[in-house]
Design a protein around this motif. Structure first.
Motif, PDB file in Angstrom:
ATOM      1  N   TRP A 100       5.058  75.018  -8.432  1.00 44.30           N
ATOM      2  CA  TRP A 100       5.979  74.639  -9.678  1.00 44.30           C
ATOM      3  C   TRP A 100       5.432  72.452  -9.114  1.00 44.30           C
ATOM      4  O   TRP A 100       5.106  72.732  -8.328  1.00 44.30           O
ATOM      5  CB  TRP A 100       6.981  75.039  -9.373  1.00 44.30           C
ATOM      6  N   GLY A 151       5.904  67.589  -3.595  1.00 44.68           N
ATOM      7  CA  GLY A 151       6.953  68.321  -2.441  1.00 44.68           C
ATOM      8  C   GLY A 151       6.201  67.729  -1.148  1.00 44.68           C
ATOM      9  O   GLY A 151       7.328  67.501  -0.146  1.00 44.68           O
ATOM     10  N   ASP A 189       6.324  73.638  -3.765  1.00 42.58           N
ATOM     11  CA  ASP A 189       6.016  72.774  -4.840  1.00 42.58           C
ATOM     12  C   ASP A 189       4.719  71.638  -5.004  1.00 42.58           C
ATOM     13  O   ASP A 189       4.645  71.158  -3.743  1.00 42.58           O
ATOM     14  CB  ASP A 189       7.627  71.812  -4.205  1.00 42.58           C
TER      15      ASP A 189
END
Length: 313
Positions: free
Chosen positions: A260, A222, A219
């Protein structure tokens, strides 16, 4: 030589409509972040899988969606009306921008209204309604949905995806060492500052429903908040370092580095700078090698399916 995939969870206000106190800053950042992200991808000619909430394809709605099993409570915050009136809840202009971009992006499914498929309370009937409504909305723009990203990465009702002709989904990231320690957040901080492990390369696999599972690797947003602010001035941006390491690993071995993010992650200039740095590195590596940059769909189409599933696909 491996592959890099970038997938994007595109939601606008739908990403938070079930939260008691939706984060206004991230909702406000979603539209400009979407356009900025599309522009940066265009700058480096990077194709991505845009997993878009189905409601965003609509030009208008009644706000109730009476045919949906979750109505009326689930849609309590849906203002209805038209895209021109409520652009946090509709996004046909944004969808068209992705569809018509010079870069060959994939448009994928992120549910119709951001229902968590892996929630125990989500019935198969609800999953079917989410998929059917998404397919219908996408078809109105000439878009065929073949990949799926589960809202909040809560995997569930994969049989429904298979029944409606989906080919692949983004699975959960493989566990890393800090996931197993009691103080996970501390372990994650230690990993970013000292251990500096690269994100895992993943391999697409075929599940029991004949779907290609392409797990996440990293991520890109993240690691935020105080931890990011503490580390950036001293050791640099840990996510940039991780992303570069993952991309470089894909250069050296077979496997997929699957990155992502959300458009609403681009809250400030430093967020755009992070993304631009990562994609610049990716573009440079691709230019000097045979490293592939693909979408979830193109990766899944290269995976051989067992004979039992070929007729369905």
């Amino acid at each position: 030589m491996g592959t890099v995939v970038l997938s994007i969870d595109a939601e606008l206000a739908w990403g938070f409509h079930d939260r008691p106190d939706p984060p206004r800053e991230r909702i406000a950042a979603a539209r400009p972040g979407w356009s900025r992200l599309l522009s940066i991808l265009e700058e480096f000619s990077i194709p991505a899988t845009w997993a878009i909430v189905g409601h965003l394809f609509l030009e208008e709605c009644d706000g109730t969606h009476a045919e949906h099993p979750g109505s009326p409570d689930w849609f309590a915050r849906d203002p209805g009306g038209s895209a021109g009136e409520h652009d946090d809840w509709f996004g046909p202009d944004l969808v068209r921008a992705v569809r018509d971009a010079d870069v060959d992006h994939e448009i994928a499914c992120h549910g119709f209204s951001h229902v968590e498929f892996g929630n125990r309370e989500t019935s198969r009937e609800t999953a079917v309604a989410e998929v059917e409504a998404s397919i219908e909305a996408a078809a109105s723009m000439g878009v065929e949905l073949r990949s799926f990203v589960f809202p909040r990465n809560r995997v569930g009702h994969r049989d429904v995806l298979a029944a409606y002709g989906f080919r692949s989904y983004r699975g959960v990231r493989p566990d890393q060492w800090f996931d197993a320690v009691p103080m996970r957040r501390t372990g994650k901080l230690l990993d970013a500052a000292v251990v500096r492990s690269a994100p895992p390369l993943v391999s697409p696999t075929v599940d029991e429903y004949g779907l290609v599972n392409l797990p996440a690797s990293l991520d890109l947003f993240g690691f935020e908040g105080i931890a990011r602010s503490l580390l950036e001035p001293t050791v640099g941006d840990p996510v940039v370092r991780q992303a570069k390491a993952g991309i470089d690993r894909a250069l050296e071995s077979e496997g997929v580095c699957h990155l992502w993010l959300h458009p609403n992650n681009l809250l400030a200039e430093r967020d755009s700078d992070r993304l631009r740095t990562v994609l610049s590195h990716l573009a440079a590596r691709r230019e000097r090698s045979s490293l592939a940059v693909e979408t979830m769909r193109t990766v899944s189409e290269r995976v051989d399916l067992p004979d039992a599933y070929r007729a369905v696909q």
